[in-house]
Design a protein around this motif. Sequence first.
Motif, PDB file in Angstrom:
ATOM      1  N   LYS A   1      -1.839 -24.874  -9.108  1.00 22.04           N
ATOM      2  CA  LYS A   1      -0.505 -25.216  -9.600  1.00 22.04           C
ATOM      3  C   LYS A   1      -0.496 -25.281 -11.127  1.00 22.04           C
ATOM      4  N   ALA A   2       0.543 -24.741 -11.721  1.00 25.91           N
ATOM      5  CA  ALA A   2       0.693 -24.797 -13.176  1.00 25.91           C
ATOM      6  C   ALA A   2       1.122 -26.205 -13.587  1.00 25.91           C
ATOM      7  N   ILE A   3       0.483 -26.715 -14.625  1.00 23.26           N
ATOM      8  CA  ILE A   3       0.763 -28.049 -15.144  1.00 23.26           C
ATOM      9  C   ILE A   3       1.012 -27.933 -16.651  1.00 23.26           C
ATOM     10  N   VAL A   4       2.044 -28.633 -17.144  1.00 22.53           N
ATOM     11  CA  VAL A   4       2.326 -28.679 -18.580  1.00 22.53           C
ATOM     12  C   VAL A   4       2.388 -30.144 -18.996  1.00 22.53           C
ATOM     13  N   VAL A   5       1.681 -30.482 -20.064  1.00 27.05           N
ATOM     14  CA  VAL A   5       1.738 -31.844 -20.597  1.00 27.05           C
ATOM     15  C   VAL A   5       2.381 -31.817 -21.983  1.00 27.05           C
ATOM     16  N   TYR A   6       3.139 -32.861 -22.270  1.00 25.83           N
ATOM     17  CA  TYR A   6       3.742 -32.987 -23.598  1.00 25.83           C
ATOM     18  C   TYR A   6       3.924 -34.451 -23.931  1.00 25.83           C
ATOM     19  N   CYS A   7       4.056 -34.711 -25.204  1.00 22.48           N
ATOM     20  CA  CYS A   7       4.399 -36.043 -25.689  1.00 22.48           C
ATOM     21  C   CYS A   7       5.626 -35.905 -26.571  1.00 22.48           C
ATOM     22  N   GLY A   8       5.476 -35.265 -27.714  1.00 22.55           N
ATOM     23  CA  GLY A   8       6.615 -35.023 -28.592  1.00 22.55           C
ATOM     24  C   GLY A   8       6.880 -36.090 -29.629  1.00 22.55           C
ATOM     25  N   CYS A   9       6.065 -37.147 -29.650  1.00 24.64           N
ATOM     26  CA  CYS A   9       6.261 -38.193 -30.663  1.00 24.64           C
ATOM     27  C   CYS A   9       5.911 -37.672 -32.054  1.00 24.64           C
ATOM     28  N   CYS A  10       5.071 -36.673 -32.082  1.00 27.06           N
ATOM     29  CA  CYS A  10       4.630 -36.064 -33.336  1.00 27.06           C
ATOM     30  C   CYS A  10       4.181 -34.639 -33.014  1.00 27.06           C
ATOM     31  N   SER A  11       3.545 -34.006 -33.917  1.00 26.87           N
ATOM     32  CA  SER A  11       3.050 -32.656 -33.704  1.00 26.87           C
ATOM     33  C   SER A  11       2.021 -32.628 -32.573  1.00 26.87           C
TER      34      SER A  11
END
Length: 140
Positions: free
Chosen positions: A86-96
Motif C-alpha cells: 500500500k502507498a503511504i504518504v506522510v506530511y507535517c507542514g509546520c515547516c519545510s
Amino acid sequence: MKTLIIYFFTLICTTAFSQAPIWTKEQLMPTKDLAEKIKTNAKDKPIIFNCGPMENIKTAVFVGRATSATFSDKIKSTLSMEAKTKAIVVYCGCCSYASCPNLKPAYDEVLKQGFKNVKVLELPEGIKPDWVAKGYPTEE
C-alpha cells in the motif's frame, strides 16, 4: 578563545546539518500528484498520515507529533489490515519538509511496520504555501 569559538561554531553547524533528513527525489511525492489522487478517488490512493500540528489534508489520518505518546500506536493500528505494498504518504507542514522534526520518525515508523512504498509529501516551505494556497483539498 578564538579557537574555542570556532570549535563551538563548527559543532553547532555539524549537529544542525546532521539532524536534518535528506530526502531523495524517490522519497518525495509532489503535492500536485497527491492532490490529483485525492480528487479523482483513484484506486491507488495512498494512506496519508498527518504527523504534525497543521491542517488535515482531505482523507489524512491525524497521528500527531512524533513526541506524542500515541503517535506510534495510531500508525500501527491504521496500517494493521493493509497490504505491505500500500502507498503511504506522510506530511507535517509546520515547516519545510527538509527540517521538520516530525517527518523522519513517522517515515521510519511506517518502514518499521514493513511498508516499502512510503513517501514524504513535498512541502518545501510548509503546508500553507505549498498546499492550502494552491487550493488543494483539506478537511472542512
